[in-house]
Design a protein around this motif. Structure first.
Motif, PDB file in Angstrom:
ATOM      1  N   LEU A 131      11.033   4.835  -5.872  1.00 45.42           N
ATOM      2  CA  LEU A 131      11.649   3.594  -6.326  1.00 45.42           C
ATOM      3  C   LEU A 131      12.031   2.713  -5.139  1.00 45.42           C
ATOM      4  CD1 LEU A 131      12.161   2.662  -9.220  1.00 45.42           C
ATOM      5  CD2 LEU A 131      14.526   3.390  -8.982  1.00 45.42           C
ATOM      6  N   GLN A 132      12.495   3.344  -4.048  1.00 49.25           N
ATOM      7  CA  GLN A 132      12.865   2.581  -2.859  1.00 49.25           C
ATOM      8  C   GLN A 132      11.643   1.946  -2.215  1.00 49.25           C
ATOM      9  OE1 GLN A 132      16.026   1.878  -1.684  1.00 49.25           O
ATOM     10  NE2 GLN A 132      14.844   0.453  -0.420  1.00 49.25           N
ATOM     11  N   ALA A 133      10.502   2.635  -2.235  1.00 51.96           N
ATOM     12  CA  ALA A 133       9.275   2.067  -1.668  1.00 51.96           C
ATOM     13  C   ALA A 133       8.865   0.813  -2.442  1.00 51.96           C
ATOM     14  CB  ALA A 133       8.155   3.108  -1.712  1.00 51.96           C
ATOM     15  N   ILE A 134       9.021   0.842  -3.763  1.00 54.97           N
ATOM     16  CA  ILE A 134       8.706  -0.332  -4.584  1.00 54.97           C
ATOM     17  C   ILE A 134       9.706  -1.451  -4.305  1.00 54.97           C
ATOM     18  CG2 ILE A 134       8.639  -1.204  -6.958  1.00 54.97           C
ATOM     19  CD1 ILE A 134       7.521   1.514  -7.793  1.00 54.97           C
ATOM     20  N   ARG A 135      10.969  -1.110  -4.157  1.00 54.03           N
ATOM     21  CA  ARG A 135      11.999  -2.116  -3.865  1.00 54.03           C
ATOM     22  C   ARG A 135      11.714  -2.797  -2.521  1.00 54.03           C
ATOM     23  NH1 ARG A 135      16.071   0.805  -4.626  1.00 54.03           N
ATOM     24  NH2 ARG A 135      16.904   0.005  -6.599  1.00 54.03           N
TER      25      ARG A 135
ATOM     26  N   TRP B 293       0.094 -16.838  -6.487  1.00 57.72           N
ATOM     27  CA  TRP B 293      -0.427 -16.302  -7.740  1.00 57.72           C
ATOM     28  C   TRP B 293       0.473 -16.562  -8.935  1.00 57.72           C
ATOM     29  CZ3 TRP B 293      -5.198 -15.637  -6.913  1.00 57.72           C
ATOM     30  CH2 TRP B 293      -5.684 -15.064  -5.740  1.00 57.72           C
ATOM     31  N   ASN B 294       1.780 -16.584  -8.723  1.00 56.85           N
ATOM     32  CA  ASN B 294       2.718 -16.742  -9.842  1.00 56.85           C
ATOM     33  C   ASN B 294       2.318 -15.808 -10.994  1.00 56.85           C
ATOM     34  OD1 ASN B 294       4.920 -17.796 -11.280  1.00 56.85           O
ATOM     35  ND2 ASN B 294       3.692 -19.404 -12.208  1.00 56.85           N
ATOM     36  N   SER B 295       2.139 -14.546 -10.645  1.00 57.56           N
ATOM     37  CA  SER B 295       1.627 -13.553 -11.582  1.00 57.56           C
ATOM     38  C   SER B 295       2.709 -12.542 -11.954  1.00 57.56           C
ATOM     39  CB  SER B 295       0.440 -12.807 -10.949  1.00 57.56           C
ATOM     40  OG  SER B 295       0.081 -11.672 -11.705  1.00 57.56           O
ATOM     41  N   PRO B 296       2.674 -12.002 -13.186  1.00 55.03           N
ATOM     42  CA  PRO B 296       3.641 -10.971 -13.572  1.00 55.03           C
ATOM     43  C   PRO B 296       3.304  -9.611 -12.986  1.00 55.03           C
ATOM     44  CG  PRO B 296       2.115 -11.349 -15.370  1.00 55.03           C
ATOM     45  CD  PRO B 296       1.804 -12.386 -14.319  1.00 55.03           C
ATOM     46  N   ALA B 297       2.093  -9.454 -12.424  1.00 51.67           N
ATOM     47  CA  ALA B 297       1.655  -8.163 -11.906  1.00 51.67           C
ATOM     48  C   ALA B 297       2.613  -7.658 -10.836  1.00 51.67           C
ATOM     49  CB  ALA B 297       0.244  -8.273 -11.335  1.00 51.67           C
ATOM     50  N   LEU B 298       2.881  -6.354 -10.852  1.00 56.63           N
ATOM     51  CA  LEU B 298       3.776  -5.763  -9.859  1.00 56.63           C
ATOM     52  C   LEU B 298       3.136  -5.803  -8.477  1.00 56.63           C
ATOM     53  CD1 LEU B 298       6.244  -4.157  -8.924  1.00 56.63           C
ATOM     54  CD2 LEU B 298       5.081  -2.060  -9.718  1.00 56.63           C
ATOM     55  N   PHE B 299       1.919  -5.316  -8.362  1.00 59.32           N
ATOM     56  CA  PHE B 299       1.228  -5.273  -7.078  1.00 59.32           C
ATOM     57  C   PHE B 299       0.189  -6.396  -7.017  1.00 59.32           C
ATOM     58  CE2 PHE B 299       2.419  -0.739  -7.792  1.00 59.32           C
ATOM     59  CZ  PHE B 299       3.356  -0.655  -6.760  1.00 59.32           C
TER      60      PHE B 299
ATOM     61  N   ASN C 228       0.826  -1.204   0.000  1.00 57.70           N
ATOM     62  CA  ASN C 228       0.000   0.000   0.000  1.00 57.70           C
ATOM     63  C   ASN C 228       0.866   1.263   0.000  1.00 57.70           C
ATOM     64  OD1 ASN C 228      -1.969  -1.902   0.169  1.00 57.70           O
ATOM     65  ND2 ASN C 228      -2.769  -1.263   2.159  1.00 57.70           N
ATOM     66  N   ARG C 229       1.946   1.202   0.758  1.00 61.34           N
ATOM     67  CA  ARG C 229       2.887   2.341   0.790  1.00 61.34           C
ATOM     68  C   ARG C 229       3.482   2.577  -0.594  1.00 61.34           C
ATOM     69  NH1 ARG C 229       8.624   2.130   1.913  1.00 61.34           N
ATOM     70  NH2 ARG C 229       9.414   4.194   2.570  1.00 61.34           N
ATOM     71  N   ALA C 230       3.898   1.496  -1.247  1.00 65.86           N
ATOM     72  CA  ALA C 230       4.510   1.621  -2.575  1.00 65.86           C
ATOM     73  C   ALA C 230       3.520   2.158  -3.596  1.00 65.86           C
ATOM     74  CB  ALA C 230       5.056   0.265  -3.020  1.00 65.86           C
ATOM     75  N   ILE C 231       2.260   1.771  -3.494  1.00 65.66           N
ATOM     76  CA  ILE C 231       1.242   2.248  -4.428  1.00 65.66           C
ATOM     77  C   ILE C 231       1.028   3.748  -4.268  1.00 65.66           C
ATOM     78  CG2 ILE C 231      -1.249   2.213  -4.882  1.00 65.66           C
ATOM     79  CD1 ILE C 231      -1.136  -0.825  -4.485  1.00 65.66           C
ATOM     80  N   VAL C 232       0.955   4.219  -3.041  1.00 65.27           N
ATOM     81  CA  VAL C 232       0.790   5.654  -2.809  1.00 65.27           C
ATOM     82  C   VAL C 232       1.990   6.429  -3.365  1.00 65.27           C
ATOM     83  CG1 VAL C 232       0.661   7.446  -1.029  1.00 65.27           C
ATOM     84  CG2 VAL C 232      -0.721   5.371  -0.819  1.00 65.27           C
TER      85      VAL C 232
END
Length: 359
Positions: A248-252, A266-272, A197-201
């Motif tokens: 970028l650090q929040a996503i990392r 899920w084994n999904s390519p989706a980032l979130f 959630n932090r990374a999405i914001v």
């Protein structure tokens, strides 16, 4: 190729009279009408990728110019489209009066001229005009304060929202039952993902991307070296957003500490990803979930009346304030029409009041 069969055809290889457009080679036939009407057909067939409703507006605007050109010049041949004709068309739109009032607002006229600018630039790349790009020196009219700018996150609100996002690992998703857990730390709901959630914001605020783009991004769309997030936006257009080091650090942080557990399911390519505890779906988030995440963080920050799109407006305003360059706004936000980027050069009502009182 006969004139009646003339068309711009995607080609492979290299040969004389070929031009590169959007990464593909297109061949201009030796015999073709070379009229604005013909170029318009090819433009919407090969170049335009916006939604059907948007294309209808663009087509209407281009037909309006073509009709004016036929009336003034007696032809719609490409070579007759000159810079002076473009200026005359703009003045014609500004001077049209119906029942004592201007027929079109400055905003509408700017939209028409912006569509013509994009169209003329595309033609000029493939088949240069004799007198140069006829729309190159046309300037759009400055507009008054727009509602979009008024909705932008202020600098103070941005700080508050990001601070609240940073607090999610400590306070996010905790049980609200204060009586049951009096004197002890309230447990966190199993499906709550604080780092996600932090990374999405951060992604919304530090890029200006639309909320739908958040749901479409894949892990491979993140380029840590170039500091970009690339995603397919409206109209199937691929947009590359620059992102700050903090974003970028929040996503990392999310990729390293939280996403792996959910990806095992899920084994999904989706980032979130949605939590592994979710029994439904394919792991990819919905736009509604992005809204819910934003509303939670905005509520913690005490920021009211602002949406994820307010973050997009804030990014446009920030770039304009730092660079004064409309093209920079257009590049970051992916606006096909420069009119939408121009709104960020306006001053808001609050800013105007501050200027008036600061004397």
């Amino acid at each position: 190729m006969a004139a009646k069969e003339a068309a711009l055809v995607p080609q492979k290889g290299t040969r004389k009279n070929q031009n590169t457009q959007k990464g593909a080679l297109v061949r201009i036939p030796q015999a073709f009408p070379d009229t604005i009407a013909w170029w318009g057909e090819q433009y919407f067939r090969l170049e335009v990728t916006t939604s059907s409703s948007s294309q209808k507006v663009q087509q209407r605007d281009l037909r309006l110019f073509a009709s004016y050109m036929l009336e003034e010049e007696g032809t719609d041949k490409r070579i007759a489209w000159s810079p002076r004709l473009s200026k005359a068309f703009q003045e014609h739109l500004q001077g049209e009066i119906v029942d004592g009032k201007r027929r079109r607002s400055d905003r509408t006229i700017n939209r028409i001229m912006a569509h013509l600018k994009t169209f003329a630039k595309w033609i000029h790349k493939l088949q240069p005009f004799p007198l140069g790009n006829p729309m190159d020196k046309i300037r759009l009219q400055p507009l008054g304060t727009g509602l979009e700018v008024e909705r932008a996150l202020t600098a103070s609100e941005r700080r508050k929202v990001l601070d609240a996002a940073d607090m999610l690992p400590q306070i996010g998703g905790r049980s609200k039952d204060r009586n049951r857990y009096r004197g002890v730390e309230r447990p966190r709901h199993k499906g709550y993902r604080a780092l996600r959630n932090r990374a999405i914001v951060y992604a919304l605020i530090e890029t200006g991307m639309r909320r739908a783009a958040v749901t479409k991004m894949d892990v491979n769309d993140v380029d840590f070296r170039k500091k970009t997030l690339t995603v397919e936006e409206k109209g199937s257009v691929t947009q590359s957003y620059q992102i700050s080091n903090e974003g970028l650090q929040a996503i990392r942080d999310y990729l390293e500490h939280e996403r792996p557990g959910d990806d095992q399911k899920w084994n999904s390519p989706a980032l979130f990803l949605t939590p592994s505890t979710n029994p439904h779906g394919d792991g990819r988030l919905s736009v509604q979930i992005v809204n819910d995440i934003w509303n939670e963080v905005a509520g913690l920050a005490g920021v009211e009346g602002k949406t994820p799109h307010s973050a997009r407006h804030a990014m446009g305003k920030h770039i304009m304030e730092k660079t004064g360059n409309i093209a920079a706004v257009q590049r970051q936000l992916g606006h096909k029409n420069a009119v939408y980027s121009m709104q960020y050069s306006r001053i808001t009502a609050d800013e105007l009041r501050e200027v008036i009182n600061d004397r």
